[in-house]
Each structure stands twice: as structure tokens, then as C-alpha cells.
Design an enzyme around this catalytic site. Sequence first.
Site, PDB file in Angstrom:
ATOM      1  NE  ARG A  62      -2.219   0.941   3.670  1.00  0.00           N
ATOM      2  CZ  ARG A  62      -2.457   0.017   4.840  1.00  0.00           C
ATOM      3  NH1 ARG A  62      -2.909  -1.319   4.014  1.00  0.00           N
ATOM      4  NH2 ARG A  62      -1.755   0.445   5.917  1.00  0.00           N
ATOM      5  CE1 TYR A 116     -14.442  17.691 -12.100  1.00  0.00           C
ATOM      6  CE2 TYR A 116     -12.907  17.392 -10.724  1.00  0.00           C
ATOM      7  CZ  TYR A 116     -13.254  16.462 -11.741  1.00  0.00           C
ATOM      8  OH  TYR A 116     -13.546  15.188 -12.120  1.00  0.00           O
ATOM      9  CE  LYS A 213      -9.902  15.465 -16.447  1.00  0.00           C
ATOM     10  NZ  LYS A 213      -9.844  14.746 -15.374  1.00  0.00           N
TER      11      LYS A 213
END
Length: 402
Positions: A62, A116, A213
Site C-alpha cells: 500500500r 470543478y 489528463k
Amino acid sequence: MKRSARENLKATKLVTTGRTGDFADKVVNPPVWRASTHLYENCASLREGPKSNEDGRFFYGRRGAPTQWALADALTELEPDAAGTVLYPSGLAAIVGALLTVVKNGDVLLVADNAYDPTRNTAMSLLKRSGVECRFFDPLDLQSYEAAFCERTKAVMLENPGSLTMEVCDIPALAAIAHDKGAVSLIDNTWATSLGFAALANGCDIAITALTKHVGGHSDLMMGAASAGERWYPRLRMMAQQLGHVVSPDDAALALRGLRTMGLRLERTTESAFAIAQWLDAREDVAAVLCPMLPGTPGHDLWRRDFTGGCGLLSFVLRDLDDAARCRLVDALDLFGIGYSWGGFESLALPFDVPPVRKVMEWPRPEWGVGEALGIRLSIGLEDAGDLIADLDRAFAAMDQG
């Protein structure tokens, strides 16, 4: 076009960062370490493991392994003034993780009114249930922004340019006011990335990027990142560990691959977006082109002052037309897909309506003289700009024929 020394340094860093591990003298890319379990030599080393709270040391899957560490190191080197970078399974996860790091029950969070939409939803739902009060502000009005602070205001969430409507705000001034008030400043810097806007160097405390993106660049992964200086980076890491945030090593490898060509892709999409913005700006049926790179648009001077690059994301607003006309235009596009996200190699179009989500900012702008202000967002990909303009021209004709 002649490149500056600073731009040349960025281009070199994109290729060389994140390549300092033991693998670097054997292969170009780090290996993909798929492992949940990390083994220890003996009981003594096992007991030493939990004492380490830093990346680059094996402990448990993790906390990552060389694949993830290489990506985080590369992003840190590309963000001026950053001490480290934390990876998250999505851009929104990065926003949520960063916000939970800086606010708690009883605090006030200021959110830019053009942020956003999932950021807004997080502030008004998850954080509200956690006892955090969210207040929206107009990032273009420094006076009202400063007046919005109170003794409980602990953080400010910024975005530049604004989501969908692309307003450019004065980040250095906004961050300076936040610091004077004792508040942390966070910014969603996905539009420009650290290549186009050095968020920490311009006063922000935490810079957040959706690696989905531009960094990924190929529409095949979901990931986010938050970079910070010495004060906030350890706290970001601890919160991410407490939330169980981890990214796949396979996705980290894809993001690293995308990072190597991001500079070239941004140059191409920025150039194409600018040509398309100019073409749209000349049309009578377009009320406004929302693109800070376009001279004469609001915020262009700030963009020139603070930014060193752009990208392929822009919007425009139709003049005196209805939703049916807008749908005819979007549906007639051939080279533009219809879908969310952006920053990939392919061009996308997305219709949007702003008024339902605005709290304090006026929309539409009164100088436009339009009714409902029906918007369309374009994400410009790597297709030929002339072909994209021809596709838009055909779509406008189809809209008029309806």
C-alpha cells in the site's frame, strides 16, 4: 519557434526525472513491481519497517514500490519548491485527500465559485457532514474574497483557469491573502500542470493535478497527485495512508510513459487550440470564446504574466440559440467524441450549462448580450488543426440547417 532556456530545462527534466533508482543503469523505465507483500530479512528488519514514514523504502504494497516511487519523484522534480508528491487513484481522490488533510470539524473552507463541480460537491456533502462549513467566493473580486475570511477559515480551494468558464484569477494575490489570514491555499492545477504554471512558486501550499489528463495523455488510466513543500507533504502522505489510497503499479508505469511526451503533446494541443479559438472568435454565432490564451479575452494579461504554457482545453458560448441547436452542432461533429474528461490524444466536445451551479459569480457575463449562455467545451487532441476546424465548420452548418 525558439525555446527559452527554462523551456529547454523542462523538456530535459521530462525525460530524465524519476530515473535514479537501482534500475536506471540497466533499463530506461522502472520495472512494474506488482506486489502486495514485501519480505524482510529477519525479525529485526521487520520491526524497523513500521518506523519508516518515507517513500523509497519497502514496507507493504500500500505504500508503493519502485514503480510508484519513480513517478512521484518525477512529479516532485517538475514542481518547483515541492518537497514531495503523493499519488491517488483519481484526480478527485487527490482533491478529497488534500482537503481532508487541511480542514476538520468546525473549520471554514473557502471555495472558488468556478471550481470543478466534483470539488464543489465534495465541499457541500462529504465535508459538510464532517462539520466543515463551505463558503463560495468570486476569485476575480479580491476585496470580497478578503472579506469572506473569518477566524475559523483554515483553507482556500482555488482553480486556475476556472472549470468550464476559464476565468484566470490572480493566484499570487489570492494565496498571499490566504497566508496573511493564516489559511492554507490549495489549487487544482490540472489545466496547465507544473509545466505551464508553477503553483507552489506562485504562493500556493498544495498543488493538485489529475494525472488522468495530460500526464497519462492516452485516455487509459485514472490517477491524481498532490505536491507540497516541507510543511504539508508529510501530512498529505499520512492522510493518504490513513484513507488507504494507493495506485496500481501498472497505471503508474503508464503515467510515467505519458509524462515523457507530455511537453510535446501540450505544445501541439496548445497550438491547435489557439488556432481554433481564433476561428471561433470570428464567427457571428459565437458570443464568447473562453480561452485565456486568446488576446483580448478577460484574464489574458494575467495568463501572460503567470503562465509559461497552455493546453488544448477551451470553451465557447453560442449566441441567441437554444439547446436543440447546440445538440445539433455537437451531434454533427465527426472528429470530436462526446464525453467527459480531457487531455488525451483525441478531441472531445461537451455541452455545459453554468447557471445552476454558480453561487456568487454572475453568469452569463452581461457584456455578451446572450440569453441562456449555452456553452460547449472542447478538448483539442492531436488531430490536424485544419481538419478539426473543417469538422466544426460542418457542424455549425448542420446546426443552422435544423
